[in-house]
Design a protein around this motif. Structure first.
Motif, PDB file in Angstrom:
ATOM      1  N   ILE A   1       4.324   8.019   5.414  1.00 23.57           N
ATOM      2  CA  ILE A   1       6.053   7.849   5.318  1.00 23.57           C
ATOM      3  C   ILE A   1       6.616   6.875   3.830  1.00 23.57           C
ATOM      4  O   ILE A   1       7.642   7.533   2.664  1.00 23.57           O
ATOM      5  CB  ILE A   1       6.059   7.381   6.385  1.00 23.57           C
ATOM      6  CG1 ILE A   1       6.065   7.953   7.376  1.00 23.57           C
ATOM      7  CG2 ILE A   1       7.792   6.617   5.919  1.00 23.57           C
ATOM      8  CD1 ILE A   1       5.950   7.349   8.864  1.00 23.57           C
ATOM      9  N   TYR A   2       5.409   6.403   3.500  1.00 23.41           N
ATOM     10  CA  TYR A   2       5.992   5.384   2.134  1.00 23.41           C
ATOM     11  C   TYR A   2       5.534   6.617   1.090  1.00 23.41           C
ATOM     12  O   TYR A   2       6.169   6.512   0.026  1.00 23.41           O
ATOM     13  CB  TYR A   2       3.971   4.838   1.698  1.00 23.41           C
ATOM     14  CG  TYR A   2       5.069   3.793   0.521  1.00 23.41           C
ATOM     15  CD1 TYR A   2       5.468   2.600  -0.122  1.00 23.41           C
ATOM     16  CD2 TYR A   2       3.881   4.211  -1.501  1.00 23.41           C
ATOM     17  CE1 TYR A   2       5.935   1.913  -0.765  1.00 23.41           C
ATOM     18  CE2 TYR A   2       4.019   2.971  -1.887  1.00 23.41           C
ATOM     19  CZ  TYR A   2       5.346   2.380  -2.238  1.00 23.41           C
ATOM     20  OH  TYR A   2       5.323   1.734  -3.280  1.00 23.41           O
ATOM     21  N   ILE A   3       4.419   7.425   0.965  1.00 24.86           N
ATOM     22  CA  ILE A   3       4.386   8.724  -0.172  1.00 24.86           C
ATOM     23  C   ILE A   3       5.299   9.369   0.021  1.00 24.86           C
ATOM     24  O   ILE A   3       5.747   9.486  -1.572  1.00 24.86           O
ATOM     25  CB  ILE A   3       3.154   9.330   0.617  1.00 24.86           C
ATOM     26  CG1 ILE A   3       2.189   8.485  -0.388  1.00 24.86           C
ATOM     27  CG2 ILE A   3       2.828  10.108  -1.038  1.00 24.86           C
ATOM     28  CD1 ILE A   3       0.120   8.691  -0.233  1.00 24.86           C
ATOM     29  N   LYS A   4       6.129   9.597   0.849  1.00 23.90           N
ATOM     30  CA  LYS A   4       6.983  10.952   1.353  1.00 23.90           C
ATOM     31  C   LYS A   4       8.202  10.281   1.291  1.00 23.90           C
ATOM     32  O   LYS A   4       9.090  10.826   0.547  1.00 23.90           O
ATOM     33  CB  LYS A   4       6.666  11.324   2.488  1.00 23.90           C
ATOM     34  CG  LYS A   4       5.852  12.447   2.851  1.00 23.90           C
ATOM     35  CD  LYS A   4       5.795  13.328   2.481  1.00 23.90           C
ATOM     36  CE  LYS A   4       4.547  14.257   2.231  1.00 23.90           C
ATOM     37  NZ  LYS A   4       4.088  15.750   1.996  1.00 23.90           N
ATOM     38  N   LYS A   5       8.830   8.907   2.036  1.00 25.06           N
ATOM     39  CA  LYS A   5      10.408   8.915   1.700  1.00 25.06           C
ATOM     40  C   LYS A   5      10.045   7.130   0.775  1.00 25.06           C
ATOM     41  O   LYS A   5      11.396   6.565   0.613  1.00 25.06           O
ATOM     42  CB  LYS A   5      10.296   8.297   3.430  1.00 25.06           C
ATOM     43  CG  LYS A   5      10.231   9.244   4.091  1.00 25.06           C
ATOM     44  CD  LYS A   5      11.872   9.898   4.451  1.00 25.06           C
ATOM     45  CE  LYS A   5      11.260  11.511   5.002  1.00 25.06           C
ATOM     46  NZ  LYS A   5      12.320  11.802   5.491  1.00 25.06           N
ATOM     47  N   GLY A   6       8.839   6.432   0.310  1.00 24.08           N
ATOM     48  CA  GLY A   6       9.450   5.281  -0.784  1.00 24.08           C
ATOM     49  C   GLY A   6       9.369   3.986   0.347  1.00 24.08           C
ATOM     50  O   GLY A   6       9.936   3.247   0.026  1.00 24.08           O
ATOM     51  N   PHE A   7       9.188   3.821   1.960  1.00 23.45           N
ATOM     52  CA  PHE A   7       8.881   2.751   2.009  1.00 23.45           C
ATOM     53  C   PHE A   7       8.105   2.199   3.540  1.00 23.45           C
ATOM     54  O   PHE A   7       7.093   3.481   3.720  1.00 23.45           O
ATOM     55  CB  PHE A   7      10.590   2.567   3.181  1.00 23.45           C
ATOM     56  CG  PHE A   7      10.691   3.248   5.044  1.00 23.45           C
ATOM     57  CD1 PHE A   7      10.650   3.193   5.402  1.00 23.45           C
ATOM     58  CD2 PHE A   7      11.551   4.187   4.248  1.00 23.45           C
ATOM     59  CE1 PHE A   7      10.541   3.514   6.630  1.00 23.45           C
ATOM     60  CE2 PHE A   7      11.942   5.537   4.599  1.00 23.45           C
ATOM     61  CZ  PHE A   7      11.248   4.326   6.068  1.00 23.45           C
ATOM     62  N   PHE A   8       7.876   1.702   3.392  1.00 22.60           N
ATOM     63  CA  PHE A   8       6.673   0.948   4.007  1.00 22.60           C
ATOM     64  C   PHE A   8       6.996   0.936   5.740  1.00 22.60           C
ATOM     65  O   PHE A   8       7.366  -0.216   5.797  1.00 22.60           O
ATOM     66  CB  PHE A   8       5.565   0.149   2.991  1.00 22.60           C
ATOM     67  CG  PHE A   8       4.130   0.036   3.865  1.00 22.60           C
ATOM     68  CD1 PHE A   8       3.113   1.428   3.997  1.00 22.60           C
ATOM     69  CD2 PHE A   8       3.763  -0.936   4.980  1.00 22.60           C
ATOM     70  CE1 PHE A   8       1.640   1.293   3.910  1.00 22.60           C
ATOM     71  CE2 PHE A   8       2.209  -0.687   5.483  1.00 22.60           C
ATOM     72  CZ  PHE A   8       1.463   0.049   5.084  1.00 22.60           C
ATOM     73  N   PRO A   9       6.589   1.126   6.434  1.00 19.61           N
ATOM     74  CA  PRO A   9       7.506   1.036   7.885  1.00 19.61           C
ATOM     75  C   PRO A   9       6.049   0.565   9.411  1.00 19.61           C
ATOM     76  O   PRO A   9       6.787   0.637  10.249  1.00 19.61           O
ATOM     77  CB  PRO A   9       7.649   2.341   9.058  1.00 19.61           C
ATOM     78  CG  PRO A   9       7.503   3.168   8.024  1.00 19.61           C
ATOM     79  CD  PRO A   9       6.593   2.998   6.334  1.00 19.61           C
ATOM     80  N   PHE A  10       5.632  -0.190   8.134  1.00 22.85           N
ATOM     81  CA  PHE A  10       4.180  -0.425   9.117  1.00 22.85           C
ATOM     82  C   PHE A  10       4.698  -1.214  10.142  1.00 22.85           C
ATOM     83  O   PHE A  10       5.510  -2.727   9.543  1.00 22.85           O
ATOM     84  CB  PHE A  10       3.340  -1.186   8.428  1.00 22.85           C
ATOM     85  CG  PHE A  10       2.009  -1.980   9.097  1.00 22.85           C
ATOM     86  CD1 PHE A  10       0.722  -0.899   9.720  1.00 22.85           C
ATOM     87  CD2 PHE A  10       1.864  -3.351   9.041  1.00 22.85           C
ATOM     88  CE1 PHE A  10       0.017  -1.693  10.841  1.00 22.85           C
ATOM     89  CE2 PHE A  10       1.563  -3.649   9.907  1.00 22.85           C
ATOM     90  CZ  PHE A  10      -0.487  -3.291  10.884  1.00 22.85           C
ATOM     91  N   SER A  11       4.245  -1.995  11.140  1.00 24.76           N
ATOM     92  CA  SER A  11       4.461  -2.752  12.207  1.00 24.76           C
ATOM     93  C   SER A  11       3.829  -3.299  12.761  1.00 24.76           C
ATOM     94  O   SER A  11       3.100  -1.824  14.002  1.00 24.76           O
ATOM     95  CB  SER A  11       5.851  -2.618  13.255  1.00 24.76           C
ATOM     96  OG  SER A  11       6.306  -3.298  13.581  1.00 24.76           O
TER      97      SER A  11
ATOM     98  N   LEU B   1      -1.543   2.356  10.370  1.00 28.64           N
ATOM     99  CA  LEU B   1      -1.626   2.370   8.775  1.00 28.64           C
ATOM    100  C   LEU B   1      -2.100   2.600   8.111  1.00 28.64           C
ATOM    101  O   LEU B   1      -0.844   3.383   6.711  1.00 28.64           O
ATOM    102  CB  LEU B   1      -3.098   0.971   8.488  1.00 28.64           C
ATOM    103  CG  LEU B   1      -3.152  -0.243   8.674  1.00 28.64           C
ATOM    104  CD1 LEU B   1      -4.151  -0.736   8.342  1.00 28.64           C
ATOM    105  CD2 LEU B   1      -1.357  -1.383   7.535  1.00 28.64           C
ATOM    106  N   LEU B   2      -2.533   4.322   8.603  1.00 28.61           N
ATOM    107  CA  LEU B   2      -2.149   5.490   7.449  1.00 28.61           C
ATOM    108  C   LEU B   2      -1.281   6.767   8.169  1.00 28.61           C
ATOM    109  O   LEU B   2      -0.343   6.850   7.035  1.00 28.61           O
ATOM    110  CB  LEU B   2      -3.287   6.807   8.413  1.00 28.61           C
ATOM    111  CG  LEU B   2      -5.172   5.989   8.046  1.00 28.61           C
ATOM    112  CD1 LEU B   2      -5.632   7.546   9.338  1.00 28.61           C
ATOM    113  CD2 LEU B   2      -5.132   6.459   6.985  1.00 28.61           C
ATOM    114  N   ALA B   3      -0.351   6.101   9.158  1.00 26.38           N
ATOM    115  CA  ALA B   3       1.371   6.746   9.597  1.00 26.38           C
ATOM    116  C   ALA B   3       1.700   6.571   8.677  1.00 26.38           C
ATOM    117  O   ALA B   3       3.066   6.986   7.566  1.00 26.38           O
ATOM    118  CB  ALA B   3       1.470   6.984  10.765  1.00 26.38           C
TER     119      ALA B   3
END
Length: 85
Positions: free
Chosen positions: A35-45, A29-31
């Protein structure tokens, strides 16, 4: 006595496995948040959470659980020895 020790062992190992699974979940979740803050998408899996846990996390949980059980067992043994002697 043996049944009680086995139950304690199972509880400790299960608790430590859950602890390591939660640690994997939080790190994913932290990673993903970074990534969401830097790139704009939330790649949680969830797949990556469980993959990480089954690759290495379960080993830490097993070792920690068994280590805690051994520590408890040795402390009980020492307490019995000091109370009898």
């Amino acid at each position: 006595m043996l049944k009680n020790n086995l139950l304690i062992l199972v509880k400790l190992v299960f608790g430590c496995l859950v602890l390591f699974l939660n640690a994997n979940l939080i790190s994913e979740l932290l990673a993903s948040s970074i990534i969401y803050i830097k790139k704009g998408f939330f790649p949680f899996s969830w797949e990556r959470v469980f993959a990480s846990f089954f690759e290495s996390g379960y080993v830490g949980g097993l070792v920690l659980g068994i280590g805690l059980w051994i520590k408890i067992w040795l402390k009980e043994k020492k307490n019995k020895k000091s109370s009898h002697g």
